[in-house]
Design a protein around this motif. Sequence first.
Motif, mmCIF file in Angstrom:
data_model
loop_
_atom_site.group_PDB
_atom_site.id
_atom_site.type_symbol
_atom_site.label_atom_id
_atom_site.label_comp_id
_atom_site.label_asym_id
_atom_site.label_seq_id
_atom_site.Cartn_x
_atom_site.Cartn_y
_atom_site.Cartn_z
ATOM 1 N N ARG A 105 -1.290 2.563 -11.168
ATOM 2 C CA ARG A 105 -0.558 2.633 -9.897
ATOM 3 C C ARG A 105 0.827 3.267 -10.071
ATOM 4 O O ARG A 105 1.312 3.937 -9.169
ATOM 5 C CB ARG A 105 -0.379 1.224 -9.316
ATOM 6 C CG ARG A 105 -1.686 0.519 -9.014
ATOM 7 C CD ARG A 105 -1.444 -0.781 -8.269
ATOM 8 N NE ARG A 105 -0.646 -1.734 -9.038
ATOM 9 C CZ ARG A 105 0.511 -2.241 -8.627
ATOM 10 N NH1 ARG A 105 1.030 -1.886 -7.468
ATOM 11 N NH2 ARG A 105 1.157 -3.120 -9.381
ATOM 12 N N LYS B 187 2.269 -3.573 -4.083
ATOM 13 C CA LYS B 187 1.819 -4.898 -3.689
ATOM 14 C C LYS B 187 3.036 -5.814 -3.518
ATOM 15 O O LYS B 187 4.071 -5.570 -4.121
ATOM 16 C CB LYS B 187 0.916 -5.476 -4.781
ATOM 17 C CG LYS B 187 -0.264 -4.620 -5.152
ATOM 18 C CD LYS B 187 -1.022 -5.224 -6.324
ATOM 19 C CE LYS B 187 -2.201 -4.366 -6.733
ATOM 20 N NZ LYS B 187 -2.936 -4.945 -7.884
ATOM 21 N N ASN C 94 2.877 3.733 -6.633
ATOM 22 C CA ASN C 94 1.891 3.866 -5.563
ATOM 23 C C ASN C 94 1.148 2.547 -5.382
ATOM 24 O O ASN C 94 1.170 1.683 -6.262
ATOM 25 C CB ASN C 94 0.900 4.978 -5.893
ATOM 26 C CG ASN C 94 1.558 6.336 -5.981
ATOM 27 O OD1 ASN C 94 2.430 6.672 -5.186
ATOM 28 N ND2 ASN C 94 1.126 7.121 -6.952
ATOM 29 N N SER C 95 0.474 2.427 -4.259
ATOM 30 C CA SER C 95 -0.328 1.234 -3.960
ATOM 31 C C SER C 95 0.466 -0.034 -4.214
ATOM 32 O O SER C 95 -0.009 -0.967 -4.875
ATOM 33 C CB SER C 95 -1.609 1.247 -4.811
ATOM 34 O OG SER C 95 -2.359 2.414 -4.573
ATOM 35 N N SER D 133 4.373 3.698 -1.070
ATOM 36 C CA SER D 133 4.857 4.316 -2.309
ATOM 37 C C SER D 133 6.371 4.428 -2.289
ATOM 38 O O SER D 133 7.000 4.505 -1.228
ATOM 39 C CB SER D 133 4.261 5.723 -2.463
ATOM 40 O OG SER D 133 2.857 5.685 -2.526
ATOM 41 N N GLY E 279 0.789 -1.215 0.000
ATOM 42 C CA GLY E 279 0.000 0.000 0.000
ATOM 43 C C GLY E 279 0.826 1.271 0.000
ATOM 44 O O GLY E 279 0.286 2.365 -0.203
#
Length: 118
Positions: A67, A87, A84-85, A17, A15
């Motif tokens: 993302r 995983k 970003n975001s 960055s 989640g």
Amino acid sequence: QVQLVESGGGLVQAGGSLRLSCVASGRTFSSYYMGWFRQAPGKEREFVAVISWSGGRTYYADSVKGRFTISRDNAKNTVYLHMNSLKPEDTAVYYCAAALRWEEYDYWGQGTQVTVSS
């Protein structure tokens, strides 16, 4: 000859960055398409994103679309990958590469490790 040096990798929680940077040597940086690739352990290297000379065109792998954002600053001879975001499946060594011709990458950096913990 172009030399590429990546930085900005590290350990981040899911989640989170990161922003990767790739600085190029030489005076002709603005002549190159610049791409980002990644390679996870035990997997083949895969395309992540590419940006045109002027920055006006960008393309992304489906797995990162929405993302990640690729950008460049030709005055600084630098290409960026804003992630970003993140995983856990984004964990890989990330490489930048330079191409004079579309999809024909001539130069590669040494890579920077990105690790995303769950």
